[in-house]
Design a protein around this motif. Structure first.
Motif, PDB file in Angstrom:
ATOM      1  N   PRO A  93       0.814  -1.219   0.000  1.00 34.97           N
ATOM      2  CA  PRO A  93       0.000   0.000   0.000  1.00 34.97           C
ATOM      3  C   PRO A  93       0.851   1.274   0.000  1.00 34.97           C
ATOM      4  O   PRO A  93       0.352   2.343  -0.357  1.00 34.97           O
ATOM      5  CB  PRO A  93      -0.800  -0.119   1.311  1.00 34.97           C
ATOM      6  CG  PRO A  93      -0.797  -1.580   1.624  1.00 34.97           C
ATOM      7  CD  PRO A  93       0.514  -2.101   1.133  1.00 34.97           C
ATOM      8  N   ASP A  94       2.128   1.165   0.401  1.00 35.07           N
ATOM      9  CA  ASP A  94       3.021   2.319   0.377  1.00 35.07           C
ATOM     10  C   ASP A  94       3.670   2.515  -0.984  1.00 35.07           C
ATOM     11  O   ASP A  94       4.524   3.382  -1.163  1.00 35.07           O
ATOM     12  CB  ASP A  94       4.108   2.165   1.447  1.00 35.07           C
ATOM     13  CG  ASP A  94       4.880   0.857   1.324  1.00 35.07           C
ATOM     14  OD1 ASP A  94       4.541   0.046   0.440  1.00 35.07           O
ATOM     15  OD2 ASP A  94       5.815   0.652   2.114  1.00 35.07           O
ATOM     16  N   GLY A  95       3.278   1.688  -1.952  1.00 35.01           N
ATOM     17  CA  GLY A  95       3.819   1.803  -3.303  1.00 35.01           C
ATOM     18  C   GLY A  95       5.172   1.155  -3.485  1.00 35.01           C
ATOM     19  O   GLY A  95       5.734   1.194  -4.581  1.00 35.01           O
ATOM     20  N   LYS A  96       5.702   0.542  -2.442  1.00 34.49           N
ATOM     21  CA  LYS A  96       7.033  -0.064  -2.520  1.00 34.49           C
ATOM     22  C   LYS A  96       6.940  -1.549  -2.841  1.00 34.49           C
ATOM     23  O   LYS A  96       5.937  -2.201  -2.566  1.00 34.49           O
ATOM     24  CB  LYS A  96       7.790   0.148  -1.215  1.00 34.49           C
ATOM     25  CG  LYS A  96       8.116   1.614  -0.933  1.00 34.49           C
ATOM     26  CD  LYS A  96       8.952   1.765   0.340  1.00 34.49           C
ATOM     27  CE  LYS A  96       9.307   3.238   0.576  1.00 34.49           C
ATOM     28  NZ  LYS A  96      10.165   3.410   1.777  1.00 34.49           N
ATOM     29  N   LEU A  97       8.029  -2.052  -3.377  1.00 33.01           N
ATOM     30  CA  LEU A  97       8.106  -3.446  -3.760  1.00 33.01           C
ATOM     31  C   LEU A  97       8.595  -4.280  -2.578  1.00 33.01           C
ATOM     32  O   LEU A  97       9.621  -3.964  -1.955  1.00 33.01           O
ATOM     33  CB  LEU A  97       9.065  -3.605  -4.942  1.00 33.01           C
ATOM     34  CG  LEU A  97       9.147  -4.982  -5.604  1.00 33.01           C
ATOM     35  CD1 LEU A  97       7.832  -5.336  -6.280  1.00 33.01           C
ATOM     36  CD2 LEU A  97      10.291  -5.021  -6.619  1.00 33.01           C
ATOM     37  N   TYR A  98       7.852  -5.343  -2.288  1.00 37.20           N
ATOM     38  CA  TYR A  98       8.232  -6.283  -1.235  1.00 37.20           C
ATOM     39  C   TYR A  98       8.602  -7.608  -1.906  1.00 37.20           C
ATOM     40  O   TYR A  98       7.932  -8.046  -2.854  1.00 37.20           O
ATOM     41  CB  TYR A  98       7.094  -6.486  -0.237  1.00 37.20           C
ATOM     42  CG  TYR A  98       6.859  -5.273   0.622  1.00 37.20           C
ATOM     43  CD1 TYR A  98       7.362  -5.208   1.922  1.00 37.20           C
ATOM     44  CD2 TYR A  98       6.153  -4.172   0.142  1.00 37.20           C
ATOM     45  CE1 TYR A  98       7.160  -4.087   2.716  1.00 37.20           C
ATOM     46  CE2 TYR A  98       5.944  -3.045   0.924  1.00 37.20           C
ATOM     47  CZ  TYR A  98       6.457  -3.006   2.213  1.00 37.20           C
ATOM     48  OH  TYR A  98       6.271  -1.894   2.996  1.00 37.20           O
ATOM     49  N   VAL A  99       9.656  -8.231  -1.407  1.00 36.59           N
ATOM     50  CA  VAL A  99      10.188  -9.442  -2.027  1.00 36.59           C
ATOM     51  C   VAL A  99      10.193 -10.573  -1.002  1.00 36.59           C
ATOM     52  O   VAL A  99      10.673 -10.402   0.122  1.00 36.59           O
ATOM     53  CB  VAL A  99      11.615  -9.221  -2.559  1.00 36.59           C
ATOM     54  CG1 VAL A  99      12.129 -10.487  -3.239  1.00 36.59           C
ATOM     55  CG2 VAL A  99      11.664  -8.037  -3.516  1.00 36.59           C
ATOM     56  N   LEU A 100       9.656 -11.724  -1.420  1.00 34.07           N
ATOM     57  CA  LEU A 100       9.715 -12.934  -0.612  1.00 34.07           C
ATOM     58  C   LEU A 100      10.753 -13.859  -1.241  1.00 34.07           C
ATOM     59  O   LEU A 100      10.666 -14.188  -2.429  1.00 34.07           O
ATOM     60  CB  LEU A 100       8.352 -13.624  -0.577  1.00 34.07           C
ATOM     61  CG  LEU A 100       8.254 -14.931   0.231  1.00 34.07           C
ATOM     62  CD1 LEU A 100       8.496 -14.666   1.713  1.00 34.07           C
ATOM     63  CD2 LEU A 100       6.887 -15.581   0.028  1.00 34.07           C
ATOM     64  N   GLU A 101      11.753 -14.271  -0.448  1.00 38.59           N
ATOM     65  CA  GLU A 101      12.809 -15.148  -0.939  1.00 38.59           C
ATOM     66  C   GLU A 101      12.655 -16.532  -0.312  1.00 38.59           C
ATOM     67  O   GLU A 101      12.590 -16.666   0.911  1.00 38.59           O
ATOM     68  CB  GLU A 101      14.179 -14.567  -0.612  1.00 38.59           C
ATOM     69  CG  GLU A 101      14.452 -13.249  -1.311  1.00 38.59           C
ATOM     70  CD  GLU A 101      15.695 -12.561  -0.793  1.00 38.59           C
ATOM     71  OE1 GLU A 101      16.796 -12.884  -1.272  1.00 38.59           O
ATOM     72  OE2 GLU A 101      15.570 -11.707   0.103  1.00 38.59           O
ATOM     73  N   TYR A 102      12.618 -17.534  -1.170  1.00 41.77           N
ATOM     74  CA  TYR A 102      12.493 -18.922  -0.707  1.00 41.77           C
ATOM     75  C   TYR A 102      13.807 -19.416  -0.105  1.00 41.77           C
ATOM     76  O   TYR A 102      13.820 -20.220   0.819  1.00 41.77           O
ATOM     77  CB  TYR A 102      12.090 -19.799  -1.887  1.00 41.77           C
ATOM     78  CG  TYR A 102      11.933 -21.267  -1.573  1.00 41.77           C
ATOM     79  CD1 TYR A 102      10.741 -21.767  -1.061  1.00 41.77           C
ATOM     80  CD2 TYR A 102      12.975 -22.161  -1.800  1.00 41.77           C
ATOM     81  CE1 TYR A 102      10.588 -23.121  -0.791  1.00 41.77           C
ATOM     82  CE2 TYR A 102      12.830 -23.512  -1.529  1.00 41.77           C
ATOM     83  CZ  TYR A 102      11.630 -23.989  -1.023  1.00 41.77           C
ATOM     84  OH  TYR A 102      11.492 -25.326  -0.746  1.00 41.77           O
ATOM     85  N   GLY A 103      14.912 -18.908  -0.621  1.00 41.22           N
ATOM     86  CA  GLY A 103      16.224 -19.356  -0.168  1.00 41.22           C
ATOM     87  C   GLY A 103      16.767 -20.459  -1.047  1.00 41.22           C
ATOM     88  O   GLY A 103      16.030 -21.180  -1.717  1.00 41.22           O
ATOM     89  N   LYS A 104      18.073 -20.596  -1.041  1.00 42.13           N
ATOM     90  CA  LYS A 104      18.738 -21.548  -1.931  1.00 42.13           C
ATOM     91  C   LYS A 104      18.841 -22.915  -1.271  1.00 42.13           C
ATOM     92  O   LYS A 104      19.817 -23.232  -0.607  1.00 42.13           O
ATOM     93  CB  LYS A 104      20.107 -21.018  -2.338  1.00 42.13           C
ATOM     94  CG  LYS A 104      20.001 -19.790  -3.244  1.00 42.13           C
ATOM     95  CD  LYS A 104      21.349 -19.378  -3.788  1.00 42.13           C
ATOM     96  CE  LYS A 104      21.198 -18.245  -4.789  1.00 42.13           C
ATOM     97  NZ  LYS A 104      22.489 -17.830  -5.355  1.00 42.13           N
ATOM     98  N   GLY A 105      17.851 -23.710  -1.485  1.00 39.05           N
ATOM     99  CA  GLY A 105      17.799 -25.055  -0.921  1.00 39.05           C
ATOM    100  C   GLY A 105      16.378 -25.556  -1.033  1.00 39.05           C
ATOM    101  O   GLY A 105      15.429 -24.812  -0.781  1.00 39.05           O
TER     102      GLY A 105
END
Length: 908
Positions: A460-472
């Motif tokens: 809602p703040d217009g910013k990009l949020y990233v979800l990382e699964y991780g390497k494994g």
């Protein structure tokens, strides 16, 4: 997960990747009709101004999708059934619901990708607190879309309203989809995978081989995606679109793919013909739907089967059929294939596709196929070169739009589609025309490192949020987390060039000496915040730290570099060990350090020291082998402890290998230690495995294929493989050589295996509170017969490649060849071998040290006889120049140099 989950061996690609196809006239058929790469704005914002702000890290177990709430709290779905809530004010994470989900098969060597797959808030969440989830309930073989209510940071299981569900075949792999998104009109979209097996049917003559799964033989339903993705009467392999009512039921909106009540169709279908649309997004301004389609694994076009595998980025401006499993990429068609006799039929027709599988319960005549928006295979793409090469798992969305009062990023990105790749780790900004046509793409967030990004959402703040699964795979990863992307309009963050720890282990008290090299683009003073594990932090104004550990243990050490305005750049984590010092192991040779000579013994001695502990000789493992290994040009000759244990590992971590492999633990691919142990007795292991990495492989460790890495440098691939082979020397079970002895090379050099590698490994016993540490030392000795293919530094020679055979044509006048950094100890003569020519010509040949005008140590005529070399006993490595000076006038046919033979004392 999304079939994502079926990565391949090199660290790379999920099963998800299976979609390809070609046709006999591959080149013509696969031409792109009209992609125009428009020039991009030269005023692209400085990527260094984008910074990653970690919100929570290392606390997730297989996160799949997130939902950013109006108050900036974030819900995260975890595949094993937990819904986690991140509170942005308190920066805390807690579980708000645990669903009983099916996430693991009972079949050996088959990975389930089902579980809790998707989550999204209702568009009117602030008023109704509704949350939608897509999951696989444990007790029923269905995938289900349900609505829950979040109240006081808890979700009551009793609040569940089952909105929609459909049958999903279990105990197989793969392709689930499961992403949820709402459009600007409040319509709900949910993606579903084709629930089909991309692997080969066991013990059959004719199998899939990574092309479209079209096997319709009885009892093999899971190998036929026409029963699901190509079936108008099935909800699998689709993107559905519905309108959810207040009571939890739903209605069908207008302009879905099939009208209500049409026989043999499902009205919920908006898009059909999907393999694994794992992450979807809806443009909140235009209503266009975007998704990444994870494709099949075939690495090459096949005239009998169809195109290679491609991943796709797709755009749907209206309902449509996107082709799978009959078409892929730019509507490249597969061919019908008879799995009983291996006969191919005609290529499918994109304008009038037909599904005549006996497993199809829907319409036979399908809607025309729509081409992909963007597509790319394992190798480099001519249409979209910016995507690179290697493993692939395409993800799409969101589309960025500026808002009144909310412009956290430059207006330059207004209307651009954000796409990303789970395996390759890149993020791109796609420019589009007002109508949605593709114009071009460019790097986005190129200075930010991401660990398997699995979801991106605009808050809602217009910013990009990233979800990382991780390497494994299928595990809790320390690099899994949520981050926010900020843009620093004024100040730019520091740039880190290098972070190193001088010695990563030591006895107590262990003094850590760490340093970092960083600079600030705005010239600000920098502060260094050092994390030393167990919550200990130290701040300095200098880029180095001395710190003494007094308690035994393993400590993760890292540093953040902070400028005057608070912008931060973080280093990687280096584990250090207090209370046990890494042992030292050294191989000493009494003779030449660069070459071995046929029949002449190589005298060696292995020395081991372990500070603070006794050396247990039974834990020393020494082996020798002849390999196809190293060329003289890239000269990994001599003592190679650093090259084996540090450089190869470093290259592995920078590549995508770690996405699918762990050093000792099983992931989607085998542990590197298992690979090492398997090939310890194979003299061609380094060359064989390097070829597998470069060209791709399947069927060695199971069904999950490893994609090709054709764009990686061969020398770097070899260094990675050499490091892998150093991991499990003792695991082979072969007896160790003695700590001191002789190795007698055969009387005749095997030109296919010209490198003698002597390797020694020692693992100590560990200390109280600290695990065992090991060291490996390797000495590589090259055969004394140097083929011209290994000589790349030349002057005035002509290099020719005749059907793969390299030849060097001698100069008419004067020229030289260079042998880099070699040991001349014990070298008594040398012999340039040339191919006999019809015309007799004379050349003066001379060996010089360090440069072409250096000290002469040997001189003679090119006569087929040995040229004596003066003794060089300074103990140094030298660049050796061998000069050739023609003395015959009017040379009509110059000789061809084939090899240079260096001879030592006692050699023939």
């Amino acid at each position: 997960m999304k079939t994502l989950f079926t990565l391949t061996l090199s660290g790379i690609t999920f099963l998800l990747l299976f979609l390809f196809g070609p046709a006999p006239t591959a080149e013509k058929r696969f031409e792109h009709p009209g992609i125009v790469q428009h020039p991009l704005n030269i005023d692209t914002p400085d990527q260094r101004r984008f910074v990653k702000v970690d919100l929570v890290k290392g606390k997730f177990t297989e996160p799949t999708e997130m939902a950013v709430l109006p108050n900036l709290d974030i819900l995260v779905a975890q595949r094993r059934g937990e819904i986690m809530l991140y509170k942005q004010q308190s920066r805390t994470l807690k579980e708000v619901l645990k669903l009983d989900v099916y996430f693991k098969t009972t079949v050996s060597n088959v990975n389930a990708e089902e579980g809790l797959l998707g989550i999204a808030p209702d568009p009117n969440f602030a008023a109704n607190q509704y949350i939608y989830v897509f999951y696989s309930p444990f007790k029923t073989s269905v995938n289900r879309l349900s609505r829950f209510k979040l109240v006081n940071d808890r979700i009551n299981p009793a609040s569940e309203k089952k909105v929609l569900e459909f049958y999903s075949q279990r105990e197989i792999c793969c392709h689930t989809g499961g992403s949820i998104a709402f459009g600007p009109d409040g319509l709900l979209y949910v993606s579903t995978g084709d629930n089909s097996t991309p692997f080969d049917v066991p013990k059959q003559t004719y199998v899939n081989k990574g092309y479209a799964p079209l096997d319709n033989r009885p009892g093999l339903h899971q190998y036929d995606a026409r029963r699901s993705a190509g079936n108008t009467n099935d909800l699998r392999g689709k993107i559905l679109r519905i309108r959810v009512k207040a009571d939890g039921t739903y209605s069908i909106p207008d302009r879905n793919l099939f009208p209500k009540n049409e026989p043999k169709t499902k009205p919920e279908i908006y898009v059909m013909g999907d393999r694994n649309p794992y992450r979807i997004s809806v443009d909140q301004k235009t209503g266009f739907l975007y998704w990444g389609e994870v494709g099949p694994d075939a690495s090459a076009d096949n005239e009998l089967r169809g195109p290679r595998g491609y991943d796709e980025i797709n755009q749907a401006r209206k309902a449509g059929n996107f082709g799978w499993p009959l078409f892929i990429a730019n509507n490249y068609p597969y061919r019908a294939f008879d799995y009983t006799n291996g006969q191919s039929g005609a290529a499918f027709d994109a304008l009038a596709p037909v599904n005549n599988s006996p497993n199809n319960t829907g319409l036979t005549q399908l809607p025309k196929a729509e081409p992909a928006y963007i597509w790319y295979a394992y190798g480099a793409s001519s249409e979209f070169p910016q995507v690179g090469a290697g493993g692939r798992t395409a993800m799409a969305g969101p589309v960025y739009h500026t808002k009144t009062g909310l412009n956290p990023y430059p207006a330059y990105y207004n209307g651009k589609l954000i796409i990303y790749d789970w395996v390759r780790g890149w993020v791109k900004a796609v420019s589009m025309s007002p109508e949605g046509d593709y114009l071009g793409m460019e790097p986005f967030l190129s200075n930010i490192s991401l660990s398997a990004p699995i979801d991106m959402e605009l808050g809602p703040d217009g910013k990009l949020y990233v979800l990382e699964y991780g390497k494994g795979w299928f595990t809790k990863n320390p690099d899994a987390g949520i981050s926010r992307i900020d843009y620093l309009k004024g100040n730019r963050p520091p740039v880190m060039e290098k972070f190193e720890v001088l010695q990563t282990s030591g006895l107590l008290p262990y003094k850590l000496l760490a340093s970092v090299k960083a600079n600030d683009p705005d010239g600000d003073a920098l502060t260094y915040v050092w994390s030393l594990g167990k919550g200990v932090k130290k701040t300095t104004n200098k880029p180095e730290l001395e710190y003494t550990f007094t308690k035994a243990g393993e400590y993760p050490v890292s540093v953040k570099v902070v400028d005057a305005s608070g912008a931060v750049v973080s280093s990687n984590v280096v584990p250090v060990f207090a209370g046990n010092e890494q042992p030292k192991i050294d191989i000493q040779l009494s003779g030449n350090k660069s070459f071995y000579f046929p029949g002449i013994p190589v005298d060696y001695k292995v020395l081991v020291s372990d500070k603070g502990a006794a050396v247990h000789k039974n834990r020393v493992y020494i082996s020798s082998t002849y390999t196809e290994g190293l060329d003289l040009a890239g000269a990994q000759l001599g003592h190679q402890e650093a090259a084996q244990t540090l450089v190869g590992k470093s290259l592995m971590l920078k590549a995508d290998c770690s996405t699918c492999h762990k050093i000792a633990a099983t992931s989607i691919g085998p542990a590197f230690t298992r690979v090492s142990a398997k090939y310890q007795q194979n003299n061609k292991a380094v060359t064989y495995l390097s070829g597998k990495v470069m060209k791709g492989s399947s069927g060695v460790w199971g069904e999950v294929p490893m994609p090709a890495h054709a764009t990686m440098k061969e020398t770097e691939v070899r260094q990675i493989v050499e490091w892998i082979m150093s991991l499990a020397a003792k695991a082979s079970g072969a007896p160790s050589l003695p700590m001191q002895g002789k190795i007698i090379p055969p009387a005749t050099v095997n030109t296919n295996k010209p490198v003698l590698s002597l390797k020694a490994t020692y693992a100590d016993m560990g200390m109280a509170g600290v695990r065992s540490l090991s060291s490996t030392s390797v000495v590589n000795l090259r055969s004394n017969v140097i083929d011209v293919k290994d000589i790349t530094d030349i002057s005035q020679f002509s290099r020719r490649d005749i059907s793969g055979e390299i030849e060097l044509l001698l100069p008419k006048n004067t020229g030289w060849i260079k042998l880099k950094q070699i040991d001349l100890k014990g070298i008594t003569s040398f012999l340039p071998q040339v191919k006999t020519m019809a015309q007799e010509v004379d050349y003066e040949v001379e060996m010089k040290l360090d440069n072409q005008n250096g000290v002469s140590v040997g001189k003679g005529l090119l006569s087929g006889k040995n040229i004596a070399v003066d003794a060089v006993a300074d103990g140094k490595l030298h660049d050796v120049f061998i000069t050739f000076k023609g003395t015959t006038k009017d040379i009509k046919e110059r000789p061809l140099l084939q090899e240079v033979v260096l001879k030592g004392k006692g050699s023939k």
